[in-house]
Design an enzyme around this catalytic site. Structure first.
Site, PDB file in Angstrom:
ATOM      1  N   LYS A  54       0.767  -1.241   0.103  1.00 15.41           N
ATOM      2  CA  LYS A  54      -0.128   0.108  -0.098  1.00 15.41           C
ATOM      3  C   LYS A  54       0.946   1.279   0.011  1.00 15.41           C
ATOM      4  O   LYS A  54       0.646   2.364  -0.668  1.00 15.41           O
ATOM      5  CB  LYS A  54      -0.913  -0.214   1.088  1.00 15.41           C
ATOM      6  CG  LYS A  54      -2.017  -1.165   1.126  1.00 15.41           C
ATOM      7  CD  LYS A  54      -2.824  -1.599   2.364  1.00 15.41           C
ATOM      8  CE  LYS A  54      -3.739  -2.840   2.010  1.00 15.41           C
ATOM      9  NZ  LYS A  54      -4.324  -3.086   3.485  1.00 15.41           N
ATOM     10  N   GLN A  98      -4.649  -1.795   9.761  1.00 16.00           N
ATOM     11  CA  GLN A  98      -4.365  -3.246   9.191  1.00 16.00           C
ATOM     12  C   GLN A  98      -5.066  -4.207   9.893  1.00 16.00           C
ATOM     13  O   GLN A  98      -4.828  -4.351  11.052  1.00 16.00           O
ATOM     14  CB  GLN A  98      -2.559  -3.363   8.867  1.00 16.00           C
ATOM     15  CG  GLN A  98      -2.595  -4.666   7.993  1.00 16.00           C
ATOM     16  CD  GLN A  98      -2.926  -4.775   6.611  1.00 16.00           C
ATOM     17  OE1 GLN A  98      -2.928  -3.579   5.834  1.00 16.00           O
ATOM     18  NE2 GLN A  98      -3.533  -5.683   6.336  1.00 16.00           N
ATOM     19  N   ASP A 121     -10.890   3.339   4.241  1.00 15.74           N
ATOM     20  CA  ASP A 121     -11.054   1.823   4.081  1.00 15.74           C
ATOM     21  C   ASP A 121     -12.429   1.083   4.339  1.00 15.74           C
ATOM     22  O   ASP A 121     -12.665  -0.071   4.163  1.00 15.74           O
ATOM     23  CB  ASP A 121      -9.837   1.247   5.027  1.00 15.74           C
ATOM     24  CG  ASP A 121      -9.670  -0.341   4.555  1.00 15.74           C
ATOM     25  OD1 ASP A 121      -9.628  -0.644   3.348  1.00 15.74           O
ATOM     26  OD2 ASP A 121      -8.997  -1.327   5.390  1.00 15.74           O
TER      27      ASP A 121
END
Length: 280
Positions: A54, A98, A121
Site C-alpha cells: 500500500k 491493517q 478503508d
C-alpha cells in the site's frame, strides 16, 4: 464457453493514472500531498507485506504514506488512543488500520476510533451504515473495488441474482449492501449455509469471500454467470478457477483480479477525503 478475465491489474492501472493527476492537482491547490496513515499492530508477516504494498502504491500516485507501527502487546485502549490521535491530526487525510489486529485488541473498537471522514478503508460503523442506507460515505475497500471492476466491464446488476459467500463486516456484508443498492437480488451464504451448491447454481453473480481455497467448484456455476473470487489463502482463491472458467462469462484471476482493485479504491478514497476535508 471460456470466461473473459476481469483484469484488476489493468483497470487499476488506468484508475491510478487518473489518481496521479488528481493528487498532483491537490498538491498544487493546497500545498501538500494527500496523506494516508497506515497503522500496523504487531509483526504478522503478511500484514507487513500488505502495508508495504500500500505504501508503494501511494508513492506511485503521489500520496504521502505515513506508517505507524504499534507493539502487539498494547491494550485496546492504547491502540484506540493512537488511532484517535491520527483522527485529530489535521495533516492526516485517511487512516488504514491493517486487519487483523492481535487477539488482545478489540478490532471493532479500534476501527470505530477512526474519524468517519478519514475512514478511507470503509471499516467503521458509520461507513457500514452509509453503504446500507445509500448515504454519503466511504465504501469498504474490497467491495468497493469489486463494484468498480464490474462497472469497468459494463456488467449489469439490476435484477440479477447475486450470491455472496461470506459475511465478514468488512467484505461479505458490505458487498451485499452495495449490490442491493444496484437493484440486485442478494443471497448471503456462510459457514452454516445448508447445501451451498444449490444457492451458487442459481446465481447470475457469485462473490466468494471466505478464504477457503477451492471451495466453489466449477460444476456449481450457472452457465454465463459472473464469478468474483475475493478469497485468498495459501496463494489460492476460493474458486476452482480452471473448472469455473469453462462455465462463467466473466471471472477474476487470483492474483490479479480483486487485490489490485482493493488498493486502488483505498487510494481513490484517500484523494477524495483530502479534497473534501480541505474544502469543508
Amino acid at each position: 464457453m471460456s470466461a473473459r478475465l476481469l483484469n484488476g491489474r489493468e483497470v487499476s492501472r488506468v484508475m491510478r493514472e487518473k489518481l496521479g493527476t488528481q493528487a498532483q492537482q491537490y498538491s498544487r491547490d493546497f500545498g501538500r500531498r494527500p496523506v494516508l496513515a497506515t497503522v500496523l499492530v504487531g509483526d504478522d508477516p503478511a500484514s507487513h507485506t500488505y502495508v508495504r504494498m500500500k505504501a508503494a502504491a501511494c508513492t506511485e500516485v503521489g500520496i504521502e504514506s505515513r506508517r505507524v507501527h504499534l507493539d502487539a502487546g498494547l491494550s485496546t485502549n492504547a491502540v484506540c488512543a493512537e488511532v484517535r490521535a491520527l483522527s485529530e491530526d489535521p495533516n492526516v487525510d485517511g487512516i488504514l488500520l491493517q486487519h487483523p489486529v492481535p487477539p488482545g485488541v478489540d478490532e471493532r473498537a479500534a476501527f470505530d476510533a477512526i474519524d468517519p471522514a478519514k475512514d478511507v478503508d470503509g471499516v467503521t460503523r458509520d461507513s457500514f451504515a452509509a453503504m446500507a442506507l445509500g448515504t454519503a460515505g466511504f465504501e469498504s475497500a474490497t467491495p468497493g473495488g469489486i463494484m468498480r471492476l464490474l462497472d469497468s466491464y459494463a456488467i449489469a446488476l439490476s435484477g440479477r441474482h447475486a450470491v455472496v459467500i461470506g459475511r465478514s463486516p468488512i467484505l461479505g456484508r458490505p458487498m451485499g449492501m452495495l449490490l442491493l443498492a444496484r437493484d440486485a437480488t442478494v443471497t448471503y451464504c456462510h459457514s452454516r449455509t445448508a447445501d451451498l451448491s444449490s444457492h451458487v447454481e442459481s446465481a447470475d453473480l457469485v462473490v466468494a469471500a471466505v478464504g477457503s481455497p477451492g471451495l466453489v467448484r466449477g460444476e456449481w456455476i450457472k452457465p454465463g454467470a459472473v464469478v468474483i473470487d475475493a478469497g485468498y489463502a495459501d496463494d489460492k482463491g476460493d474458486v476452482d478457477f480452471d473448472s469455473a472458467s469453462r462455465k462463467a462469462s466473466y471471472i477474476t484471476p487470483v492474483p490479479g483480479g480483486v487485490g489490485p482493485m482493493t488498493i486502488t479504491t483505498l487510494l481513490e478514497q484517500t484523494v477524495r477525503a483530502a479534497r473534501e476535508r480541505s474544502m469543508s
